[in-house]
Write a protein that holds these residues in place. Sequence first.
Motif, PDB file in Angstrom:
ATOM      1  N   ARG A  79      16.196 -10.565 -23.552  1.00 54.32           N
ATOM      2  CA  ARG A  79      16.885  -9.727 -24.546  1.00 54.32           C
ATOM      3  C   ARG A  79      15.919  -9.318 -25.656  1.00 54.32           C
ATOM      4  O   ARG A  79      15.951  -8.172 -26.126  1.00 54.32           O
ATOM      5  CB  ARG A  79      18.078 -10.482 -25.121  1.00 54.32           C
ATOM      6  N   ALA A  82      13.620  -6.595 -24.265  1.00 57.44           N
ATOM      7  CA  ALA A  82      14.277  -5.295 -24.166  1.00 57.44           C
ATOM      8  C   ALA A  82      14.505  -4.681 -25.540  1.00 57.44           C
ATOM      9  O   ALA A  82      14.293  -3.478 -25.738  1.00 57.44           O
ATOM     10  CB  ALA A  82      15.609  -5.446 -23.432  1.00 57.44           C
ATOM     11  N   GLN A  99      14.021   1.504 -21.211  1.00 57.33           N
ATOM     12  CA  GLN A  99      15.294   1.424 -20.501  1.00 57.33           C
ATOM     13  C   GLN A  99      15.159   0.630 -19.210  1.00 57.33           C
ATOM     14  O   GLN A  99      16.091  -0.082 -18.810  1.00 57.33           O
ATOM     15  CB  GLN A  99      15.826   2.822 -20.216  1.00 57.33           C
ATOM     16  N   LEU A 101      13.228  -1.958 -18.840  1.00 58.82           N
ATOM     17  CA  LEU A 101      13.255  -3.357 -19.277  1.00 58.82           C
ATOM     18  C   LEU A 101      14.660  -3.769 -19.695  1.00 58.82           C
ATOM     19  O   LEU A 101      15.085  -4.906 -19.471  1.00 58.82           O
ATOM     20  CB  LEU A 101      12.269  -3.557 -20.426  1.00 58.82           C
ATOM     21  N   ARG A 102      15.395  -2.853 -20.318  1.00 59.81           N
ATOM     22  CA  ARG A 102      16.771  -3.164 -20.703  1.00 59.81           C
ATOM     23  C   ARG A 102      17.640  -3.420 -19.469  1.00 59.81           C
ATOM     24  O   ARG A 102      18.460  -4.334 -19.434  1.00 59.81           O
ATOM     25  CB  ARG A 102      17.364  -2.035 -21.539  1.00 59.81           C
ATOM     26  N   ALA A 105      16.923  -6.780 -18.195  1.00 66.44           N
ATOM     27  CA  ALA A 105      17.486  -7.798 -19.080  1.00 66.44           C
ATOM     28  C   ALA A 105      18.988  -7.958 -18.855  1.00 66.44           C
ATOM     29  O   ALA A 105      19.517  -9.077 -18.924  1.00 66.44           O
ATOM     30  CB  ALA A 105      17.205  -7.446 -20.536  1.00 66.44           C
ATOM     31  N   ALA A 143      17.384  -1.840 -13.194  1.00 66.21           N
ATOM     32  CA  ALA A 143      16.424  -1.154 -14.062  1.00 66.21           C
ATOM     33  C   ALA A 143      16.327   0.322 -13.678  1.00 66.21           C
ATOM     34  O   ALA A 143      16.354   1.208 -14.543  1.00 66.21           O
ATOM     35  CB  ALA A 143      15.052  -1.824 -13.972  1.00 66.21           C
TER      36      ALA A 143
END
Length: 599
Positions: A79, A82, A99, A101-102, A105, A143
């Motif tokens: 977290r 991200a 995004q 990486l988000r 996560a 991802a």
Amino acid sequence: MPHTLDAAAVRTWCALALDALGRAREEIDAINVYPVPDGDTGTNLYLTVESAARAVDAVFDGHATTGPASRPTLPDAVRAMAHGALIGARGNSGTILAQLLRGMAEVLAADVAQGVDDADAEGMGGMGGPDDAGQLRRALRRAVESAYEGVARPVEGTILTVAAAAADAAAEAQGDSAAVARAADEAARSALAMTPGQLDALSRAGVVDSGGLGLVEVIGALARALSGETAPWSPRGARAWTRPPAPYRQHPEPAPPHAEPPPHAEPRPRASAHGPMPCPTAAPGGSTTPAFEVIYLLDADDTAIPRLRTRLDALGDSLVVVGGDGLWNVHVHVDDAGAAVEAGIDAGRPHRIRITHFAGSGATAAAPGEPAAARTREPAQRAVVAVVPGEGLAALCTDAGATAVAARPGEPPASGELVDAIRRANAREVVLLPNDPELQHTAAAAAEQARAEGVRVALIPTRAAVQGIAALAVHEPARRFDEDVVAMTSAAGATRYAELAVAERQAWTMAGVCQAGDVLGLIDGDVVVIGSDLAVTAGTVLDRMLAAGGEMVTLVLGAGVPDAVADRLERHVRGAHLAVDTVVYRGGQQSPPLLIGIE
């Protein structure tokens, strides 16, 4: 030896990715031709990962203060990674990487929360179960889905294509998480080599996609982190597995001036959570490149984002809106920068607004509202760039002729922001004042980059804003550069510094155990006094510092600190320490509430 997919692996991944992008940055910048040939993709990706790595390090540092056995879990680390990437994302590719990486996560944090209780998570380093490989497969797939959702008009032959190929290969890979990551890395390199055949702009230039190359470095770092191969990044050609099987730069036969794109240049639609998505190879309507790149963070309800996307898509191209849960990163290329910012204002609260004017083959950064003449004026001989924590100090530095860089709480400036400030200063010689011990390496990197651009930069290792104020007070542009730097360095070194802070949690300090809400007096970064009242604790700190002598006390008040505190401390200094003058500034910083300098 393969490593578990845990918080430590995430930290290692970030460090390796940052190192790899730092070494490959110039090469990636050099092949940046799409969507705008502005030569900054490598730098933007580096700055994005730098912000992510810094956020992960902060999580580990925070746990270290609570006890030697405390360590973050996998959800904590991913977290932070991200979030750090989101708030630090730069450029088109950097925003898409954030995004990606988000999306990872979302899966990694959710799998832990659903799969194992806290005790098990602690025992496995915050992992959440033995299925590391399955987690990584799902994370890479999510991802890609989230990245395609964030891009208004996805284009094949770009970073998205490389990410999709990596996720496809990971889904089919057998073995542990290290094997999955290696399969993703190999597929990403192969996909990168194919990008010139998928995007006409790359084919004409004879290069692979720069954003895709950056992602190859990031995925390669993940494979190395999970495989236990933590050796530094190797130069091109020294390790074949870190590079695509085809050269980055190709030399195709030149196309006729008005030839139609070859059939293989047509985009390959890709399915997402919402079905096939259009993938045009050029800006809508075949328009020329817009004049400005606009990037900002946006605090907004998720429900406001669809309308924002529609408005911005009508204004320009290269639109990427990523994030969620009330915080978004907006990137778009437009001719009307003001309209793009106004769209953000209608949707929520835009901040950290960054507008870049595309000028020929390069780009010149400009603050919102900065006139074009400011970007083309004759360079000055000398300037000072100073990092400051509040609006009051920024105004003070500006009045003194310096270029101020804001240091926001929890968001220290990245090296790219310092380089931008040096460019804005528009001088042949620049004195850089980081004013924070944590910024020394960042400032050194910025100074090196500015020197490579032909600017003579001197970095004075100021550790606090009050040292920067002292240095700025003796700055004299009419002196020879070396003499000016020596005088400023001497003034900064002769200034001892302290700050008053409020403890956020119970912790061990050099002065004993503090509780949440206690007032801490720090001298040269070490806690020496623990109190309950700001003015009383500050008086104790002043007495300790002035016991060693001093001629001038500088007090910098934070936001919300009443003038009565400064009045009380001034009376205290007059009454207890003869012939010591006091000067007070309204710094306006949110934290710490009080800064002290003794000259």
